[in-house]
Scaffold this active site. Sequence first.
Site, mmCIF file in Angstrom:
data_model
loop_
_atom_site.group_PDB
_atom_site.id
_atom_site.type_symbol
_atom_site.label_atom_id
_atom_site.label_comp_id
_atom_site.label_asym_id
_atom_site.label_seq_id
_atom_site.Cartn_x
_atom_site.Cartn_y
_atom_site.Cartn_z
ATOM 1 N N ASP A 123 -7.022 -3.086 -9.747
ATOM 2 C CA ASP A 123 -7.486 -2.103 -8.765
ATOM 3 C C ASP A 123 -9.018 -2.218 -8.637
ATOM 4 O OD1 ASP A 123 -6.233 0.532 -7.325
ATOM 5 O OD2 ASP A 123 -8.216 1.019 -8.073
ATOM 6 N N ASP A 249 4.280 -3.577 -6.268
ATOM 7 C CA ASP A 249 3.083 -2.875 -5.830
ATOM 8 C C ASP A 249 2.868 -3.118 -4.336
ATOM 9 O OD1 ASP A 249 0.721 -1.521 -5.582
ATOM 10 O OD2 ASP A 249 -0.505 -3.163 -6.343
ATOM 11 N N HIS A 278 1.992 -0.406 -9.333
ATOM 12 C CA HIS A 278 0.564 -0.664 -9.172
ATOM 13 C C HIS A 278 -0.162 -0.588 -10.501
ATOM 14 C CE1 HIS A 278 -3.291 -0.900 -7.195
ATOM 15 N NE2 HIS A 278 -3.680 0.229 -7.772
#
Length: 300
Positions: A123, A249, A278
């Site tokens: 991320d 994801d 995710h």
Amino acid sequence: MEILRTPESRFEGLADWPFAPRYFEADGPDSARLRIAYVDEGPRDGAPVLLMHGEPSWSYLYRRIIPGLVQRGRRAIAPDLIGFGRSDKPAAQDDYTYERHVDWMSQWLTGLDLTGLTLFCQDWGGLIGLRLVAAFPERFEGVIVANTGLPEGAGMSDGFQAWLNFSQTAPELPIGFILNGGSARDLTPEEIAAYEAPFPDESYKAGARRFPALVPVTPQHASVAENQAAWRVLERFDKPFLTAFSDADPVTKGGEAAFQARVPGAKGQPHVTLKGGHFLQEDCPDDIVALIDAMIARRG
């Protein structure tokens, strides 16, 4: 700049979190000083691993990965980004910019003089961590990217568009709910509470609220040029570079292709697709430990 600091009492007795915090002070705008919290576990002479979290989590995301690395003789270092975890939290959304985050973490990296690093990033941990690799390639010996990217203003996935819309319009940002929804397994109530611990109320969530809007997904976004410059460095990075995206994801699906095609160090690497959502650190921590350890071992 008004700076909020989460009371230490919020972090007492968190599930599976026995790690003592360490602190580093970074320079902010207008002579502000910002405290960056981090965990540093394992032997000082062990191969150092930099574990970078993203939005809206904190280093708690690595609570089951840190012990696995330490058991293998590695040194695990996991910072909390400004605005998250135990780190200081500027109170205004306008206080947060992509470039400030890169600068704050660059100060931390060089201030601790970290070298010989293997980076695992996910991320926003990738959006910032890969900028660190581009700025200080000599400090990194290998990189593993998971569910992340380095956008250059070329658009976004439907999954990210949905997340962007939600994050900017929800009256309250439900941190624990987001972490649970982005994991393939169901988090326990204690784990959800630990993710909510850094945020006593909505006033502490300016960074969490702002981050999605900072991702440079259009040509008009700030930091497009800086990310393009970073890609030019990564396109010469020939040290081991592994992709380990997850299979469930919707936000970053397919993002591994750019890294595999553009980074020389990705050639011939044993790229994998892991099982998970995710927040794959919640779903397959043992697999992540094995990947990091194996990359270090292959380097000898």
